[in-house]
Design a protein around this motif. Structure first.
Motif, PDB file in Angstrom:
ATOM      1  N   SER A  35       0.822  -1.216   0.000  1.00 57.21           N
ATOM      2  CA  SER A  35       0.000   0.000   0.000  1.00 57.21           C
ATOM      3  C   SER A  35       0.853   1.262   0.000  1.00 57.21           C
ATOM      4  O   SER A  35       0.332   2.373   0.039  1.00 57.21           O
ATOM      5  CB  SER A  35      -0.929   0.005   1.221  1.00 57.21           C
ATOM      6  OG  SER A  35      -0.167  -0.058   2.423  1.00 57.21           O
ATOM      7  N   SER A  36       2.174   1.108  -0.051  1.00 59.34           N
ATOM      8  CA  SER A  36       3.063   2.259   0.015  1.00 59.34           C
ATOM      9  C   SER A  36       3.156   2.956  -1.346  1.00 59.34           C
ATOM     10  O   SER A  36       2.867   2.377  -2.390  1.00 59.34           O
ATOM     11  CB  SER A  36       4.458   1.827   0.465  1.00 59.34           C
ATOM     12  OG  SER A  36       5.060   1.008  -0.528  1.00 59.34           O
ATOM     13  N   ILE A  37       3.610   4.184  -1.303  1.00 59.66           N
ATOM     14  CA  ILE A  37       3.932   4.918  -2.523  1.00 59.66           C
ATOM     15  C   ILE A  37       5.387   4.626  -2.850  1.00 59.66           C
ATOM     16  O   ILE A  37       6.264   4.729  -2.005  1.00 59.66           O
ATOM     17  CB  ILE A  37       3.714   6.430  -2.330  1.00 59.66           C
ATOM     18  CG1 ILE A  37       2.229   6.707  -2.045  1.00 59.66           C
ATOM     19  CG2 ILE A  37       4.173   7.208  -3.551  1.00 59.66           C
ATOM     20  CD1 ILE A  37       1.928   8.152  -1.732  1.00 59.66           C
TER      21      ILE A  37
ATOM     22  N   ASN B 198      -1.541   1.819  -5.895  1.00 58.89           N
ATOM     23  CA  ASN B 198      -1.154   3.183  -6.268  1.00 58.89           C
ATOM     24  C   ASN B 198      -0.713   3.234  -7.732  1.00 58.89           C
ATOM     25  O   ASN B 198      -0.084   2.308  -8.235  1.00 58.89           O
ATOM     26  CB  ASN B 198      -0.026   3.679  -5.367  1.00 58.89           C
ATOM     27  CG  ASN B 198      -0.483   3.826  -3.923  1.00 58.89           C
ATOM     28  OD1 ASN B 198      -1.511   4.434  -3.652  1.00 58.89           O
ATOM     29  ND2 ASN B 198       0.263   3.241  -3.001  1.00 58.89           N
ATOM     30  N   LYS B 199      -1.020   4.328  -8.385  1.00 55.93           N
ATOM     31  CA  LYS B 199      -0.745   4.446  -9.812  1.00 55.93           C
ATOM     32  C   LYS B 199       0.712   4.807 -10.106  1.00 55.93           C
ATOM     33  O   LYS B 199       1.190   4.614 -11.207  1.00 55.93           O
ATOM     34  CB  LYS B 199      -1.671   5.499 -10.437  1.00 55.93           C
ATOM     35  CG  LYS B 199      -3.146   5.103 -10.399  1.00 55.93           C
ATOM     36  CD  LYS B 199      -4.014   6.153 -11.073  1.00 55.93           C
ATOM     37  CE  LYS B 199      -5.481   5.746 -11.052  1.00 55.93           C
ATOM     38  NZ  LYS B 199      -6.350   6.748 -11.702  1.00 55.93           N
ATOM     39  N   GLU B 200       1.415   5.344  -9.083  1.00 51.71           N
ATOM     40  CA  GLU B 200       2.793   5.773  -9.318  1.00 51.71           C
ATOM     41  C   GLU B 200       3.686   4.574  -9.625  1.00 51.71           C
ATOM     42  O   GLU B 200       3.524   3.495  -9.079  1.00 51.71           O
ATOM     43  CB  GLU B 200       3.345   6.511  -8.090  1.00 51.71           C
ATOM     44  CG  GLU B 200       2.628   7.813  -7.771  1.00 51.71           C
ATOM     45  CD  GLU B 200       1.349   7.606  -6.995  1.00 51.71           C
ATOM     46  OE1 GLU B 200       1.024   6.437  -6.694  1.00 51.71           O
ATOM     47  OE2 GLU B 200       0.677   8.598  -6.704  1.00 51.71           O
ATOM     48  N   SER B 201       4.651   4.804 -10.507  1.00 52.68           N
ATOM     49  CA  SER B 201       5.666   3.807 -10.812  1.00 52.68           C
ATOM     50  C   SER B 201       7.036   4.444 -10.649  1.00 52.68           C
ATOM     51  O   SER B 201       7.181   5.667 -10.666  1.00 52.68           O
ATOM     52  CB  SER B 201       5.501   3.255 -12.229  1.00 52.68           C
ATOM     53  OG  SER B 201       4.289   2.549 -12.352  1.00 52.68           O
ATOM     54  N   ASP B 202       8.066   3.622 -10.480  1.00 53.85           N
ATOM     55  CA  ASP B 202       9.420   4.137 -10.352  1.00 53.85           C
ATOM     56  C   ASP B 202      10.388   3.192 -11.047  1.00 53.85           C
ATOM     57  O   ASP B 202       9.989   2.365 -11.863  1.00 53.85           O
ATOM     58  CB  ASP B 202       9.778   4.343  -8.873  1.00 53.85           C
ATOM     59  CG  ASP B 202       9.824   3.037  -8.094  1.00 53.85           C
ATOM     60  OD1 ASP B 202       9.546   1.970  -8.697  1.00 53.85           O
ATOM     61  OD2 ASP B 202      10.148   3.065  -6.903  1.00 53.85           O
TER      62      ASP B 202
END
Length: 414
Positions: free
Chosen positions: A298-300, A328-332
């Motif tokens: 559940s983390s960003i 979450n939609k963010e990717s890295d």
């Protein structure tokens, strides 16, 4: 009048008694044989009805935790009760058939068997898949619209003769849906303790709990080390911090839930693991089918210093499911799931972020991106020396409820 000697009368009586005994024994034997035959026929009918019950279950959407009664024959009194439950990423079914005084029951773990089995489903992120080194993909694939190409990392090119040893289709959408994802998220974050009977866990314990009984559970706030014990069946172990399993612990079909779960080198058995931060499968671990590694994050995503969420080290073998999910939609540019060189997953990997495959998957892969950390660089959507082979897995493999929620038998439990 001629007199009959007493000895002759006695002889006749003895013979008569013997004949009566023989006749009685014969009649009793015939009666017993008929009774055994009838009992055997009744028992066969209950066995048949139980297996028909599993076929029925695969064709109908039955409610969870609520017995469904069905009659599969025209015999008076024949009744089959079917109960479907959750058990981790899989389902579980208890089918009990009764007829007259006979009862037959079977319990099985249920999974999904897809008819259209793809080696790879890669989400469309407007990038092609780049294959490098000894990468080999065997089986049909679904790729981004930009397709697949070869690449080069530090002088290493692609050594294969074909880009894919199978058919290629393109997609424009997201990864396929996991039908029981809401339940998986729920038990990872908070297992329903009202369904559990707590027990005292201690070193040296040997415990087997039937799936017909209430689930046995153990919960602790402290780190939990599992060593010198044998646990089998309907058992759930929970820690609020960490669970660590040593090779002296024998686990069979149990569920482990903790933020972090570590399996030390040499562990063998089968289990389902649910975590929120880290699952680390160390060198030489062997988890038999149907096992599962599930991490609900559940983390960003915070950048390249973030540790790998699911790490499977060299010579480890996982037979079953590997699932990473982050809503979450963010990717890295970090790795969420890593199957190291020499490690193997026989089953399926589902990762909706970045998957680094240096080992092999005999089965199916669903991922948003591949990632390769090589020569001090990070290469997105690169598959470096990874092997995916959908044809190497048994046609009887049953896994996650991806794309469809049709159930079929994965493993007989009892």
């Amino acid at each position: 009048m001629k007199k009959i000697e007493a000895g002759a009368i006695q002889y006749v009586l003895v013979v008569s008694i013997i004949i009566m005994i023989v006749l009685f024994a014969f009649i009793s034997l015939v009666f017993l044989q008929n009774r055994i035959r009838l009992k055997s026929e009744v028992y066969k009918e209950t066995v048949h009805a139980s297996y028909v019950g599993f076929d029925y279950l695969s064709q109908k959407q039955l409610p969870y935790n609520t017995p469904t009664e069905v009659q599969f024959s025209e015999l008076d009194g024949e009744k089959t009760s079917i109960t479907k439950k959750h058990w981790g990423v899989f389902d579980l079914a208890i089918v009990r058939s009764t007829l007259k005084n006979e009862t037959f029951q079977k319990i099985a773990l249920l999974g999904n068997q897809k008819e259209d089995r793809k080696a790879l489903y890669l989400q469309n992120n407007n990038q092609p898949l780049v294959v490098v080194g000894n990468t080999k993909i065997t089986g049909d694939v679904i790729l981004p619209q930009k397709g697949i190409t070869t690449g080069n990392i530090s002088g290493v090119a692609y050594y294969g003769n074909e880009l894919v040893y199978g058919n290629i289709k393109t997609n424009s959408g997201q990864l396929p849906t996991i039908h029981n994802l809401d339940y998986i998220i729920q038990i990872t974050q908070e297992y329903p303790l009202d369904e559990v009977q707590m027990f005292d866990l201690k070193e040296g314990i040997k415990l087997r709990n039937s799936f017909e009984e209430k689930t046995l559970g153990f919960e602790t706030e402290a780190p939990l080390d599992l060593r010198n014990m044998s646990l089998e069946g309907n058992i759930v172990l929970m820690s609020r911090s960490q669970i660590r399993v040593f090779r002296s612990a024998v686990l069979e079909d149990v569920i482990l839930i903790a933020p972090k779960v570590i399996l030390e080198s040499g562990v063998k058995g089968s289990c389902q693991i649910f975590a929120e931060e880290k699952i680390w499968i160390k060198e030489g671990v062997e988890l038999n089918y149907p096992s599962g590694l599930t991490l609900i994050d559940s983390s960003i995503l915070k950048g390249k210093n973030k540790e790998i969420n699911i790490q499977i080290d060299k010579r480890a073998q996982i037979k079953g499911v590997v699932l990473y999910y982050n809503k979450n939609k963010e990717s890295d540019y970090t790795t969420q799931v890593a199957v190291k060189e020499g490690a193997k997953v026989t089953g399926e990997v589902y990762c909706n972020k970045n998957f680094e495959l240096g080992g092999s998957v005999d089965g199916f892969v669903y991922t948003s991106n591949f990632i390769a950390n090589q020569a001090g660089g990070i290469y997105m959507n690169h598959l470096y020396n990874g092997q995916i082979n959908a044809k190497a897995i048994s046609e009887h493999y049953k896994g996650m409820f991806v794309e469809t929620d049709k159930v079929t038998i994965a493993k007989w439990l009892e």
